[in-house]
Design an enzyme around this catalytic site. Structure first.
Site, PDB file in Angstrom:
ATOM      1  N   CYS A 171     177.328  65.857  66.375  1.00 47.93           N
ATOM      2  CA  CYS A 171     176.321  65.997  65.329  1.00 47.93           C
ATOM      3  C   CYS A 171     174.976  66.305  65.932  1.00 47.93           C
ATOM      4  O   CYS A 171     174.586  65.691  66.917  1.00 47.93           O
ATOM      5  CB  CYS A 171     176.239  64.719  64.494  1.00 47.93           C
ATOM      6  SG  CYS A 171     174.900  64.721  63.296  1.00 47.93           S
ATOM      7  N   GLY A 172     174.253  67.206  65.322  1.00 46.43           N
ATOM      8  CA  GLY A 172     172.947  67.571  65.846  1.00 46.43           C
ATOM      9  C   GLY A 172     171.794  66.919  65.131  1.00 46.43           C
ATOM     10  O   GLY A 172     170.647  67.223  65.413  1.00 46.43           O
TER      11      GLY A 172
END
Length: 283
Positions: free
Chosen positions: A127-128
């Site tokens: 996840c960014g």
């Protein structure tokens, strides 16, 4: 400071597939070592800006300087590469289970903005947007691109096969994503890989900046699914076309159209599909 590519772990253990009618217990299994099977590495990378710890990311231990520059820009910590004054890497090796540390000195303006964000990021490879504390951080107000023509169709012909030359780690170990840059003449120039799809794009953006490769008229290609954080990173980098080998999310398409980013999905067998700009049928 980076490890040489490809970076793979020790050979995995395999067991032959049983016949359809065979029953067995774990004690019956015969494990043999396979010299041809290798696994991708991942290490923890702790990043501190001006002495203040900011992020801990799980990354593939290659091209770490590129990653830090791209991450800093793509996450909105800096506005321009000139905001980074110094970057020092240290660590306890490059194998799985090791740790790497980055001390980054940035401009006072950028550091003040960073402190205002109050963001402490404990990241993973998946996840960014981990760790953001407000909706405004997840959905920031980004500049609209001036707009650019779509790339010629022939640039996309056979692209899936051609980018294989920029995926040595993926071909050797698997389990990694790639991000590749094509310049304004349709030439593939640079590729980066990582276990994290947004990490691979950060590395690519950082590599373009550090090697001073012009992005005008060029496009970024990602082998992963295309969701919002990838759109945001490309927008911040000023790249005007993004090609994804997997379908984009609905929110990614909305943001691409709103910010004049060309967004193209390149299916495995079918013709490329342009999601942004919207056609009359899509609008």
């Amino acid at each position: 400071m980076n490890a040489k590519r490809p970076v793979c772990a020790a050979p995995a253990l395999e067991t032959p597939a049983p016949a359809a009618s065979q029953t067995y217990t774990y004690s019956d299994l015969q494990y043999t070592e396979s010299a041809s099977t290798a696994l991708a590495e991942e290490v923890a990378l702790a990043i501190a800006y001006n002495g203040i710890s900011q992020a801990v990311m799980l990354v593939t231990p290659t091209d770490l300087e590129d990653f830090i520059v791209g991450f800093s820009l793509g996450s909105g910590i800096i506005e321009d590469a000139t905001d980074i004054y110094d970057l020092q890497l240290s660590g306890s090796g490059s194998g799985s289970g090791s740790a790497q540390y980055a001390q980054v000195t940035i401009a006072n303006r950028a550091f003040w903005n960073l402190k205002q964000q109050r963001r402490q990021l404990a990241g993973t490879s998946g996840c960014g947007l981990c760790g953001v504390e407000a909706v405004e951080q997840a959905l920031p107000d980004l500049k609209v691109l001036p707009g650019a023509p779509l790339p010629p169709a022939e640039w996309l012909d056979g692209l899936r096969q051609r980018i294989g030359a920029f995926q040595p780690l993926g071909q050797h170990c698997g389990a990694v994503h790639a991000a590749v840059f094509m310049n304004g003449q349709g030439e593939l120039l640079l590729g980066r890989e990582d276990i994290g799809r947004h990490n691979a794009l950060d590395k690519l953006i950082g590599g373009l900046i550090r090697q001073k490769i012009p992005t005008t008229g060029g496009l970024a290609i990602v082998t992963s699914r295309c969701s919002l954080e990838l759109i945001q990173k490309v927008l911040r980098a000023g790249i005007q076309t993004l090609v994804s080998l997997s379908s984009p999310t609905g929110l990614a398409v909305q943001w691409a159209r709103r910010h004049n980013l060309n967004l193209i999905h390149l299916p495995q067998k079918n013709a490329p599909r342009v999601y942004s700009p919207a056609s009359e049928n899509q609008a």
